[in-house]
Design an enzyme around this catalytic site. Structure first.
Site, PDB file in Angstrom:
ATOM      1  N   ASP A   1       0.680  -1.428  -0.324  1.00 50.35           N
ATOM      2  CA  ASP A   1      -0.194  -0.435  -0.389  1.00 50.35           C
ATOM      3  C   ASP A   1       1.083   1.479  -0.339  1.00 50.35           C
ATOM      4  OD1 ASP A   1      -2.086   1.915   0.248  1.00 50.35           O
ATOM      5  OD2 ASP A   1      -1.871   1.407   2.803  1.00 50.35           O
TER       6      ASP A   1
ATOM      7  N   ASP B   1      -1.967  -1.509  -3.560  1.00 51.83           N
ATOM      8  CA  ASP B   1      -2.726  -0.289  -5.238  1.00 51.83           C
ATOM      9  C   ASP B   1      -1.152  -0.748  -5.929  1.00 51.83           C
ATOM     10  OD1 ASP B   1      -0.430   1.332  -4.406  1.00 51.83           O
ATOM     11  OD2 ASP B   1      -1.778   2.357  -2.203  1.00 51.83           O
TER      12      ASP B   1
ATOM     13  N   ASP C   1      -6.581 -10.386 -14.722  1.00 46.79           N
ATOM     14  CA  ASP C   1      -7.410 -11.830 -14.517  1.00 46.79           C
ATOM     15  C   ASP C   1      -8.563 -11.284 -14.536  1.00 46.79           C
ATOM     16  OD1 ASP C   1      -8.826 -13.793 -12.673  1.00 46.79           O
ATOM     17  OD2 ASP C   1      -7.458 -13.778 -11.162  1.00 46.79           O
TER      18      ASP C   1
ATOM     19  N   ASP D   1     -11.340 -16.237 -14.963  1.00 41.95           N
ATOM     20  CA  ASP D   1     -11.548 -16.790 -13.712  1.00 41.95           C
ATOM     21  C   ASP D   1     -12.713 -17.987 -13.785  1.00 41.95           C
ATOM     22  OD1 ASP D   1     -12.122 -16.234 -10.290  1.00 41.95           O
ATOM     23  OD2 ASP D   1     -13.956 -16.230 -11.367  1.00 41.95           O
TER      24      ASP D   1
ATOM     25  N   GLU E   1      -9.263 -21.109 -14.321  1.00 47.42           N
ATOM     26  CA  GLU E   1      -9.374 -21.307 -13.554  1.00 47.42           C
ATOM     27  C   GLU E   1     -10.846 -22.470 -14.658  1.00 47.42           C
ATOM     28  OE1 GLU E   1     -10.441 -20.920  -9.423  1.00 47.42           O
ATOM     29  OE2 GLU E   1     -11.607 -19.631 -10.895  1.00 47.42           O
TER      30      GLU E   1
ATOM     31  N   HIS F   1      -4.602 -17.489  -4.050  1.00 45.86           N
ATOM     32  CA  HIS F   1      -5.232 -16.081  -3.010  1.00 45.86           C
ATOM     33  C   HIS F   1      -7.029 -17.290  -2.534  1.00 45.86           C
ATOM     34  CE1 HIS F   1      -7.605 -15.894  -6.786  1.00 45.86           C
ATOM     35  NE2 HIS F   1      -8.631 -15.764  -6.297  1.00 45.86           N
ATOM     36  N   ASP F   2      -7.122 -18.475  -3.275  1.00 48.30           N
ATOM     37  CA  ASP F   2      -8.034 -18.869  -2.172  1.00 48.30           C
ATOM     38  C   ASP F   2      -7.787 -20.315  -1.421  1.00 48.30           C
ATOM     39  OD1 ASP F   2     -10.024 -17.596  -4.249  1.00 48.30           O
ATOM     40  OD2 ASP F   2      -9.839 -18.960  -5.936  1.00 48.30           O
TER      41      ASP F   2
HETATM   42  O1  ISL Z   1     -12.375 -21.148  -3.183  1.00 47.28           O
HETATM   43  C1  ISL Z   1     -12.787 -21.668  -3.215  1.00 47.28           C
HETATM   44  C2  ISL Z   1     -12.287 -22.504  -2.200  1.00 47.28           C
HETATM   45  O2  ISL Z   1     -12.847 -22.544  -0.980  1.00 47.28           O
HETATM   46  C3  ISL Z   1     -12.993 -22.277  -4.579  1.00 47.28           C
HETATM   47  O3  ISL Z   1     -14.386 -22.977  -4.686  1.00 47.28           O
HETATM   48  C4  ISL Z   1     -13.398 -21.672  -6.012  1.00 47.28           C
HETATM   49  O4  ISL Z   1     -14.840 -20.404  -5.216  1.00 47.28           O
HETATM   50  C5  ISL Z   1     -13.220 -21.246  -6.854  1.00 47.28           C
HETATM   51  O5  ISL Z   1     -12.261 -21.844  -6.919  1.00 47.28           O
HETATM   52  C6  ISL Z   1     -13.475 -20.397  -7.951  1.00 47.28           C
HETATM   53  O6  ISL Z   1     -12.560 -19.075  -7.408  1.00 47.28           O
HETATM   54  C7  ISL Z   1     -12.881 -18.037  -8.034  1.00 47.28           C
HETATM   55  O7  ISL Z   1     -13.204 -16.892  -8.618  1.00 47.28           O
HETATM   56  C8  ISL Z   1     -14.204 -17.098  -7.659  1.00 47.28           C
HETATM   57  C9  ISL Z   1     -13.381 -15.931  -6.363  1.00 47.28           C
HETATM   58  O8  ISL Z   1     -13.891 -15.936  -5.321  1.00 47.28           O
HETATM   59  C10 ISL Z   1     -11.716 -16.504  -6.613  1.00 47.28           C
HETATM   60  O9  ISL Z   1     -11.379 -15.560  -5.272  1.00 47.28           O
HETATM   61  C11 ISL Z   1     -11.797 -16.728  -7.708  1.00 47.28           C
HETATM   62  O10 ISL Z   1     -10.042 -17.317  -7.654  1.00 47.28           O
HETATM   63  C12 ISL Z   1     -15.751 -15.717  -7.892  1.00 47.28           C
HETATM   64  O11 ISL Z   1     -15.173 -15.206  -8.756  1.00 47.28           O
END
Ligand code: ISL
Length: 555
Positions: free
Chosen positions: A21, A29, A98, A199, A255, A328-329
């Site tokens: 940041d 940012d 993304d 995504d 994804e 990040h998930d």
């Molecule tokens: O995060 C997950 C499990 O905890 C996954 O089921 C995830 O939601 C899935 O892989 C889809 O992820 C992507 O689309 C989502 C977003 O929240 C995630 O950050 C993204 O990587 C919706 O856009």
């Protein structure tokens, strides 16, 4: 296989909210990323995958886009973006955006129009259905808990949202929607970006009769059989490729929740002109029990290895893989697949780095993993931000679960584990921000931070640099063949990579105990050590806890 920059390139993923940041508002940012470009370059990576930076009300931290052509002012707006792209290209770094095309934000103009009336020209941009027996049109559950349908007061119809209720699913059946999408993709291509991470691209084609699932609680099955891999998926991807993507030298990675060995190749086969790579989740959902993510099960190493082996076998010579162990998930990879206790933290993080950088497929490194950032354990749910975590928490309350126990599951599984601010140094807020960070910093930043590891030649960070340099200098590690030598072994993962004249052996001890390699049928004796995560005594007969060795020999 055909050679290309995105096969040889190494990707570094940035979650901009948590990177750096510069404005003091507690949110990372784009200027923060610009400030760190020399650091990123110094890792040796080639490509940055930038999580969404578009205009968004941030119901799901940017995965709910309200304007696909505008950069969020929170992140610095389009001036910042243009400078970032220029700064990256000046340094020979490529930018992968993304793109979230399965759904938009409910604050997107299209949706605002769509809700207004049943005959609005934008009505068919989304999926609207009347009630069925006074209830939702079917029993689908959203990824983030609760029904995937919400009734809108204005027209008293339901719209579909596979994610939050502020992320309505776009109707790709409608040719106008597809045209809009093609224009958006073209807009970014013309701007000069180098690729897209798409995504949940596996979800864009829907089964239009919207059948009930047998068991909405069997979530993995519902995704595979009902939400993903719909009837027109390949037609849509092919069309996007033909109309836009094929005109540019860009990379694409889709994804793919719900994609498995039976259909993965259909998305990435080099003759099919759809996507370059996909992210499948066979190793990432591997610990989900019958009740899903918050019902985790132990995973024996052979099961984990099998995923890599089977996918390599499936794709080899025909399509290209993506190698990743976190993003990040998910929880932090060292806490999940390694051991984040002080004794094993550094070695297990390095072992995982070796895995990432010696497999066949493009390597993806998630920010912070290069210093071994770990899971966080906030004391109460109030500290958590992630919409998925909060949804699961509320569901657990409804089910009457013991919440003192459930918080432990949150510690293990929350997506916020990966979203804590980047740990740059041991100063206030780990050097991430001078304001109050949007998500609390992990308190281990005193010990685990970039500044400290820069100076230490045996740090995780410097191990990444060395491994990246080794991969970049040896194309056998990129294109060479792959064979696992011990699929059944409970503790060791041993495999080789080879080309015409030389071969590598990778020895990874995934356990807290010393393990012998005597039973492994490999040409280890003739090999010499290239790199290890231990500083001394590199016997190939006995591998110490979490020891990782990369060895080489001429054929
Ligand atoms: O995060 C997950 C499990 O905890 C996954 O089921 C995830 O939601 C899935 O892989 C889809 O992820 C992507 O689309 C989502 C977003 O929240 C995630 O950050 C993204 O990587 C919706 O856009």
């Amino acid at each position: 296989m055909k050679k290309s920059w995105w096969k040889e390139g190494i990707v570094y993923q940035i979650y901009p909210r948590s990177y750096k940041d510069t404005s003091g508002n507690g949110i990372g940012d784009i200027y923060g990323i610009i400030e760190k470009l020399d650091y990123i370059k110094s890792l040796g990576v080639d490509i940055i995958w930038l999580c969404p930076v578009y205009e968004s009300p941030n119901d799901d931290n940017g995965y709910d886009i309200s304007n696909y052509r505008a950069i969020s002012e929170d992140f610095g707006g389009s001036d910042a973006f243009d400078k970032l792209l220029e700064g990256m290209h000046d340094r020979g770094l490529k930018l992968v955006m993304d793109l979230v095309l399965n759904h938009s934000s409910d604050e997107h103009e299209w949706f605002k129009e769509s809700r207004k009336s049943k005959d609005n020209p934008y009505r068919d941009y989304y999926f609207w259905k009347p009630a069925k027996n006074d209830k939702e049109p079917n029993n689908w559950v959203s990824f983030f808990s609760g029904s995937a349908w919400l009734k809108d007061d204005i027209t008293e119809e339901y719209f579909l949202h596979l994610f939050t209720k502020k992320q309505p699913d776009l109707n790709w059946e409608n040719p106008k929607v597809r045209e809009e999408i093609h224009d958006i993709v073209e807009f970014w291509c013309k701007k000069g970006v180098d690729g897209f991470r798409m995504d949940v691209i596996s979800l864009i084609s829907k089964q239009l009769d919207f059948p009930d699932t047998e068991d909405p609680k069997d979530y993995g099955r519902a995704i595979k059989n009902y939400y993903a891999n719909g009837p027109r998926i390949h037609e849509y991807l092919n069309e996007l490729n033909k109309k836009v993507l094929s005109k540019y030298d860009i990379m694409t990675v889709g994804e793919g929740p719900g994609i498995d060995l039976s259909n993965g190749l259909d998305y990435v086969h080099e003759d099919r002109d759809e996507l370059n790579m996909i992210f499948h989740f066979d190793h990432m959902f591997i610990d989900n029990g019958a009740g899903g993510k918050y019902d985790p099960i132990d995973v024996p190493l052979p099961k984990f290895k099998k995923v890599f082996n089977d996918w390599d076998e499936k794709l080899k010579g025909k399509g290209w893989g993506s190698i990743f162990l976190g993003n990040h998930d998910f929880s932090r990879m060292v806490s999940r697949f390694g051991n984040d206790n002080a004794e094993h933290h550094s070695n297990s993080a390095k072992l995982l780095a070796m895995l990432l950088l010696t497999m066949r497929g493009t390597t993806y490194i998630y920010q912070g993993d290069e210093i071994g950032m770990t899971n966080v354990a906030y004391p109460t749910i109030d500290y958590y931000n992630d919409v998925e975590t909060l949804g699961s928490w509320n569901e657990a309350i409804k089910r009457g679960e013991n919440m003192a126990e459930f918080i432990k599951l949150v510690h293990k599984q929350s997506r916020d584990n990966a979203r804590t601010p980047m740990q740059w140094n041991n100063k206030i807020n780990s050097g991430f921000s001078e304001g109050k960070p949007w998500l609390n910093v992990n308190q281990n930043y005193d010990n685990i931070n970039v500044e400290r590891q820069q100076e230490d030649p045996s740090s995780i960070l410097n191990f990444y640099r060395k491994m990246i340099a080794i991969r970049k200098a040896n194309n056998v590690l990129v294109y060479g063949d792959y064979l696992c030598l011990n699929e059944a072994d409970e503790n060791l993962f041993v495999y080789k990579r080879w080309g015409n004249s030389d071969s590598y052996i990778v020895l990874l001890n995934f356990s807290n105990e010393t393990q012998t390699t005597e039973h492994v049928d490999a040409d280890i004796k003739a090999s010499h050590l290239v790199i290890s995560n231990y500083n001394n005594n590199h016997s190939f007969n006995n591998l110490r806890p979490w020891e990782a060795q990369l060895r080489h020999y001429l054929i």
